[in-house]
Structures are given as C-alpha cells and as structure tokens.
Design a protein around this motif. Structure first.
Motif, PDB file in Angstrom:
ATOM      1  N   ASP A   1       0.835  -1.204   0.000  1.00 45.85           N
ATOM      2  CA  ASP A   1       0.000   0.000   0.000  1.00 45.85           C
ATOM      3  C   ASP A   1       0.869   1.252   0.000  1.00 45.85           C
ATOM      4  OD1 ASP A   1      -2.328   1.472  -0.009  1.00 45.85           O
ATOM      5  OD2 ASP A   1      -2.729   1.220   2.140  1.00 45.85           O
ATOM      6  N   ARG A   2       1.872   1.266   0.844  1.00 48.03           N
ATOM      7  CA  ARG A   2       2.772   2.424   0.925  1.00 48.03           C
ATOM      8  C   ARG A   2       3.580   2.600  -0.356  1.00 48.03           C
ATOM      9  NH1 ARG A   2       5.037   1.721   7.181  1.00 48.03           N
ATOM     10  NH2 ARG A   2       3.088   2.395   8.207  1.00 48.03           N
ATOM     11  N   ALA A   3       3.806   1.507  -1.066  1.00 51.69           N
ATOM     12  CA  ALA A   3       4.541   1.570  -2.336  1.00 51.69           C
ATOM     13  C   ALA A   3       3.631   1.893  -3.511  1.00 51.69           C
ATOM     14  CB  ALA A   3       5.263   0.249  -2.576  1.00 51.69           C
ATOM     15  N   GLY A   4       2.343   2.077  -3.247  1.00 54.75           N
ATOM     16  CA  GLY A   4       1.401   2.400  -4.310  1.00 54.75           C
ATOM     17  C   GLY A   4       1.014   1.215  -5.175  1.00 54.75           C
ATOM     18  N   LYS A   5       1.165  -0.004  -4.637  1.00 50.49           N
ATOM     19  CA  LYS A   5       0.870  -1.198  -5.425  1.00 50.49           C
ATOM     20  C   LYS A   5      -0.584  -1.673  -5.285  1.00 50.49           C
ATOM     21  CE  LYS A   5       5.516  -3.221  -5.541  1.00 50.49           C
ATOM     22  NZ  LYS A   5       6.309  -4.450  -5.262  1.00 50.49           N
ATOM     23  N   LEU A   6      -1.313  -1.169  -4.290  1.00 46.68           N
ATOM     24  CA  LEU A   6      -2.696  -1.572  -4.096  1.00 46.68           C
ATOM     25  C   LEU A   6      -3.633  -0.573  -4.760  1.00 46.68           C
ATOM     26  CD1 LEU A   6      -2.844  -2.701  -0.343  1.00 46.68           C
ATOM     27  CD2 LEU A   6      -2.210  -4.031  -2.368  1.00 46.68           C
ATOM     28  N   ALA A   7      -4.630  -1.076  -5.444  1.00 45.59           N
ATOM     29  CA  ALA A   7      -5.644  -0.222  -6.081  1.00 45.59           C
ATOM     30  C   ALA A   7      -7.021  -0.715  -5.667  1.00 45.59           C
ATOM     31  CB  ALA A   7      -5.490  -0.247  -7.595  1.00 45.59           C
ATOM     32  N   PHE A   8      -7.852   0.209  -5.180  1.00 46.02           N
ATOM     33  CA  PHE A   8      -9.199  -0.112  -4.742  1.00 46.02           C
ATOM     34  C   PHE A   8     -10.183   0.572  -5.696  1.00 46.02           C
ATOM     35  CE2 PHE A   8      -6.387  -0.202  -1.104  1.00 46.02           C
ATOM     36  CZ  PHE A   8      -6.724  -1.383  -0.457  1.00 46.02           C
ATOM     37  N   LEU A   9     -10.799  -0.220  -6.559  1.00 43.40           N
ATOM     38  CA  LEU A   9     -11.760   0.303  -7.529  1.00 43.40           C
ATOM     39  C   LEU A   9     -13.160  -0.173  -7.147  1.00 43.40           C
ATOM     40  CD1 LEU A   9      -9.870  -0.424 -10.898  1.00 43.40           C
ATOM     41  CD2 LEU A   9      -9.615   1.533  -9.346  1.00 43.40           C
ATOM     42  N   SER A  10     -14.167   0.539  -7.610  1.00 40.26           N
ATOM     43  CA  SER A  10     -15.539   0.127  -7.317  1.00 40.26           C
ATOM     44  C   SER A  10     -16.436   0.372  -8.516  1.00 40.26           C
ATOM     45  CB  SER A  10     -16.081   0.879  -6.096  1.00 40.26           C
ATOM     46  OG  SER A  10     -16.188   2.266  -6.365  1.00 40.26           O
ATOM     47  N   GLN A  11     -17.507  -0.395  -8.530  1.00 39.48           N
ATOM     48  CA  GLN A  11     -18.561  -0.240  -9.520  1.00 39.48           C
ATOM     49  C   GLN A  11     -19.892  -0.180  -8.783  1.00 39.48           C
ATOM     50  OE1 GLN A  11     -18.609  -0.358 -13.501  1.00 39.48           O
ATOM     51  NE2 GLN A  11     -17.246   0.988 -12.386  1.00 39.48           N
ATOM     52  N   PRO A  12     -20.861   0.595  -9.275  1.00 36.62           N
ATOM     53  CA  PRO A  12     -22.089   0.837  -8.520  1.00 36.62           C
ATOM     54  C   PRO A  12     -23.097  -0.305  -8.532  1.00 36.62           C
ATOM     55  CG  PRO A  12     -22.175   1.981 -10.625  1.00 36.62           C
ATOM     56  CD  PRO A  12     -20.796   1.398 -10.516  1.00 36.62           C
ATOM     57  N   GLY A  13     -22.919  -1.302  -9.382  1.00 41.92           N
ATOM     58  CA  GLY A  13     -23.943  -2.325  -9.561  1.00 41.92           C
ATOM     59  C   GLY A  13     -23.803  -3.545  -8.673  1.00 41.92           C
ATOM     60  N   ASP A  14     -24.537  -4.594  -9.034  1.00 45.49           N
ATOM     61  CA  ASP A  14     -24.516  -5.879  -8.338  1.00 45.49           C
ATOM     62  C   ASP A  14     -23.284  -6.671  -8.784  1.00 45.49           C
ATOM     63  OD1 ASP A  14     -25.238  -8.072  -6.807  1.00 45.49           O
ATOM     64  OD2 ASP A  14     -27.309  -8.115  -7.514  1.00 45.49           O
ATOM     65  N   HIS A  15     -23.187  -7.892  -8.334  1.00 41.76           N
ATOM     66  CA  HIS A  15     -22.017  -8.739  -8.529  1.00 41.76           C
ATOM     67  C   HIS A  15     -21.623  -8.852 -10.010  1.00 41.76           C
ATOM     68  CE1 HIS A  15     -19.161 -11.642  -6.988  1.00 41.76           C
ATOM     69  NE2 HIS A  15     -19.538 -12.530  -7.872  1.00 41.76           N
ATOM     70  N   LEU A  16     -20.391  -8.434 -10.316  1.00 41.91           N
ATOM     71  CA  LEU A  16     -19.821  -8.494 -11.662  1.00 41.91           C
ATOM     72  C   LEU A  16     -20.639  -7.723 -12.712  1.00 41.91           C
ATOM     73  CD1 LEU A  16     -18.569 -12.192 -11.805  1.00 41.91           C
ATOM     74  CD2 LEU A  16     -17.250 -10.139 -11.306  1.00 41.91           C
ATOM     75  N   GLN A  17     -21.332  -6.684 -12.275  1.00 38.94           N
ATOM     76  CA  GLN A  17     -22.093  -5.857 -13.209  1.00 38.94           C
ATOM     77  C   GLN A  17     -21.241  -4.657 -13.625  1.00 38.94           C
ATOM     78  OE1 GLN A  17     -25.442  -6.828 -14.230  1.00 38.94           O
ATOM     79  NE2 GLN A  17     -24.520  -8.627 -13.286  1.00 38.94           N
ATOM     80  N   PHE A  18     -20.667  -4.723 -14.801  1.00 41.21           N
ATOM     81  CA  PHE A  18     -19.884  -3.616 -15.339  1.00 41.21           C
ATOM     82  C   PHE A  18     -19.912  -3.716 -16.848  1.00 41.21           C
ATOM     83  CE2 PHE A  18     -17.002  -7.140 -14.465  1.00 41.21           C
ATOM     84  CZ  PHE A  18     -16.323  -7.290 -15.663  1.00 41.21           C
ATOM     85  N   ASP A  19     -19.620  -2.596 -17.498  1.00 46.36           N
ATOM     86  CA  ASP A  19     -19.672  -2.634 -18.962  1.00 46.36           C
ATOM     87  C   ASP A  19     -18.283  -2.774 -19.562  1.00 46.36           C
ATOM     88  OD1 ASP A  19     -18.493   0.015 -19.323  1.00 46.36           O
ATOM     89  OD2 ASP A  19     -20.441   0.831 -18.756  1.00 46.36           O
ATOM     90  N   GLU A  20     -18.250  -3.115 -20.822  1.00 43.02           N
ATOM     91  CA  GLU A  20     -17.001  -3.401 -21.517  1.00 43.02           C
ATOM     92  C   GLU A  20     -16.092  -2.180 -21.579  1.00 43.02           C
ATOM     93  OE1 GLU A  20     -15.526  -5.112 -25.888  1.00 43.02           O
ATOM     94  OE2 GLU A  20     -17.653  -5.073 -25.341  1.00 43.02           O
ATOM     95  N   THR A  21     -16.681  -1.001 -21.778  1.00 45.54           N
ATOM     96  CA  THR A  21     -15.874   0.223 -21.870  1.00 45.54           C
ATOM     97  C   THR A  21     -15.123   0.476 -20.582  1.00 45.54           C
ATOM     98  OG1 THR A  21     -17.422   1.208 -23.446  1.00 45.54           O
ATOM     99  CG2 THR A  21     -15.934   2.705 -22.279  1.00 45.54           C
ATOM    100  N   TRP A  22     -15.821   0.340 -19.436  1.00 48.37           N
ATOM    101  CA  TRP A  22     -15.164   0.539 -18.134  1.00 48.37           C
ATOM    102  C   TRP A  22     -14.036  -0.462 -17.957  1.00 48.37           C
ATOM    103  CZ3 TRP A  22     -14.336  -2.756 -14.081  1.00 48.37           C
ATOM    104  CH2 TRP A  22     -13.805  -2.181 -12.913  1.00 48.37           C
ATOM    105  N   PHE A  23     -14.279  -1.725 -18.304  1.00 47.49           N
ATOM    106  CA  PHE A  23     -13.271  -2.770 -18.130  1.00 47.49           C
ATOM    107  C   PHE A  23     -12.034  -2.488 -18.977  1.00 47.49           C
ATOM    108  CE2 PHE A  23     -11.507  -7.042 -18.953  1.00 47.49           C
ATOM    109  CZ  PHE A  23     -11.363  -7.490 -17.649  1.00 47.49           C
ATOM    110  N   ILE A  24     -12.238  -2.070 -20.207  1.00 45.05           N
ATOM    111  CA  ILE A  24     -11.107  -1.778 -21.095  1.00 45.05           C
ATOM    112  C   ILE A  24     -10.325  -0.566 -20.599  1.00 45.05           C
ATOM    113  CG2 ILE A  24     -10.472  -0.999 -23.417  1.00 45.05           C
ATOM    114  CD1 ILE A  24     -12.809  -2.708 -24.468  1.00 45.05           C
TER     115      ILE A  24
END
Length: 240
Positions: free
Chosen positions: A208-231
């Motif tokens: 974390d201190r080395a900047g290696k951890l990334a915490f991202l989020s999506q507003p939907g239910d389980h594995l609900q995301f679109d292709e554009t966001w993923f790319i």
C-alpha cells in the motif's frame, strides 16, 4: 470441465514443482473459460480470484513473473452469508448462517467443498484460523509464511474491484480485504484496520505504501460492469 480438488493439491509436498504448474495451468484454464463469458454475467468467476491469489503466494517463486493481479469481486477475507441473502436484515438467512457454522470447519467438508474453505465466521475467529485449510492459510492468520509475503510483494499491482450493491458476497467489503470486526457480525472494518494490515502479515501494508494496491468500485450488483469501463480501467491501465 473435469473435476479437480484444490484441497488435495495444497496438501502435496511444498517443493513439488509439478503441483505448482498443475495448479497454474488449471486455474488459468478455468479463468480463460470464464473470461470468455464474462460479459454474459458468469457470476462464478469471483470464486476463482482467491484461488488465483493462493497460487501466486504459494507457487509464485516457481512460476514466470506475474506483474498484475486483478480481482473482480474476489472475497479476500472470505464470506459469512449466503448469496442474495443479506443476513443482517433477514432473520431466516441469519439462522441458516448459524447452522452452517456447525459444519463449515469439519475436516471432511473442508476437503470436499471449495466454498467451505472460504467460510469465515467472525464469531469464532480462533476456530476459523485453526481449521480453515485455505483462506486462513493464504492470509497468514496463524503463522507468517515469508514465502507467501515475498511472492505477493513481487506484484507491481494488486487491483481489487468491489461492487457496491453486491448481493452475492456478504460482506461485500471482503472484496476490498475488509471484513466484520472479530467477535460480532454487524460492525465492519477496512483492510487498514485489520491485523493482517497493521501487523503486515501479508505485506499488504508495504504494498500500500509503495502504491501497489488499487481499490476500484462499480455501482452495480455482482460483476455488473460494462465493456468500456473494463477496457479503460483494467486492461489499458494494468494489462497493456
């Protein structure tokens, strides 16, 4: 896809190169098959990200370098609830969850049912640490395995994606390595508040201190995301 027992593989000799490569091949084949269907909402995919991390920690020193680990809804502190059954607000779900506590840590079930290996009962932390043959081990709960720490810290990026309305994972904070505070099942704590982090049992604090951890989020239910966001946010940033 043929049946494969992870628990049996984990119990082979630690230095067996063949075991590591079999695990590496099996997990990557499984992930490939799932990723090909990811936009068709194959919800089972998140179950494999814990196993993928386990492969990195246990076998990373025997495998080609792995630069980035992307976890989409993976439950890194396990689960304490049933899919689509939020026990905090439904008494029936909470009752079923209590019944599961009696069986989840039985040795025969740990060896035969993968889901049991990431059942994490915050009301019985010591039993979880002693009897969970997979999750407690890869999280260095009882003892600190320096090989696990070293292999995980070789990553350049460890990306965790949490789904804010996830009804499959309880608690959903597990997707960011958070969980319930020990001894109860209502108040939550973040990764940074847990002993895994404050005692740096996995090297996550250093990462974390080395900047290696990334915490991202999506507003939907389980594995609900679109292709554009993923790319844009995963492939272009961490995999290209």
């Amino acid at each position: 896809m043929s049946e494969f027992s992870l628990s049996k593989l984990w119990e082979r000799e630690e230095g067996a190169m063949e075991s590591c490569y079999k695990l590496y091949t099996w997990i990557n084949h499984t992930l490939l098959m799932l990723l090909l269907q990811i936009f068709w909402k194959m919800s089972q995919i998140s179950d494999y990200f814990k196993e993928k991390r386990g492969m990195i920690q246990r076998c990373g020193h025997k495998l080609p370098p792995i630069k980035s680990f992307i976890s989409l809804g993976g439950q890194h502190q396990g689960v304490y609830g049933l899919p689509h059954c939020m026990a905090v607000s439904h008494k029936t779900c909470d009752y079923i969850r209590e019944l599961l506590n009696y069986a989840a840590y039985q040795r025969w079930l740990q060896l035969s049912l993968v889901q049991a290996t990431y059942w994490h009962d915050p009301l019985s932390e010591e039993e979880y640490k002693r009897k969970s043959i997979f999750l407690a081990d890869i999280n260095n709960e009882l003892t600190i395995n320096e090989t696990y720490r070293s292999n995980l810290q070789k990553l350049e990026s460890f990306v965790m994606v949490k789904f804010d309305r996830d009804s499959m994972v309880q608690p959903r904070e597990s997707e960011w390595f958070g969980f319930y505070k020990p001894g109860q099942a209502s108040q939550l704590q973040t990764l940074q508040q847990s002993k895994i982090y404050t005692e740096d049992r996995l090297g996550l604090q250093a990462m974390d201190r080395a900047g290696k951890l990334a915490f991202l989020s999506q507003p939907g239910d389980h594995l609900q995301f679109d292709e554009t966001w993923f790319i844009d946010n995963i492939i272009n940033k961490y995999l290209v």
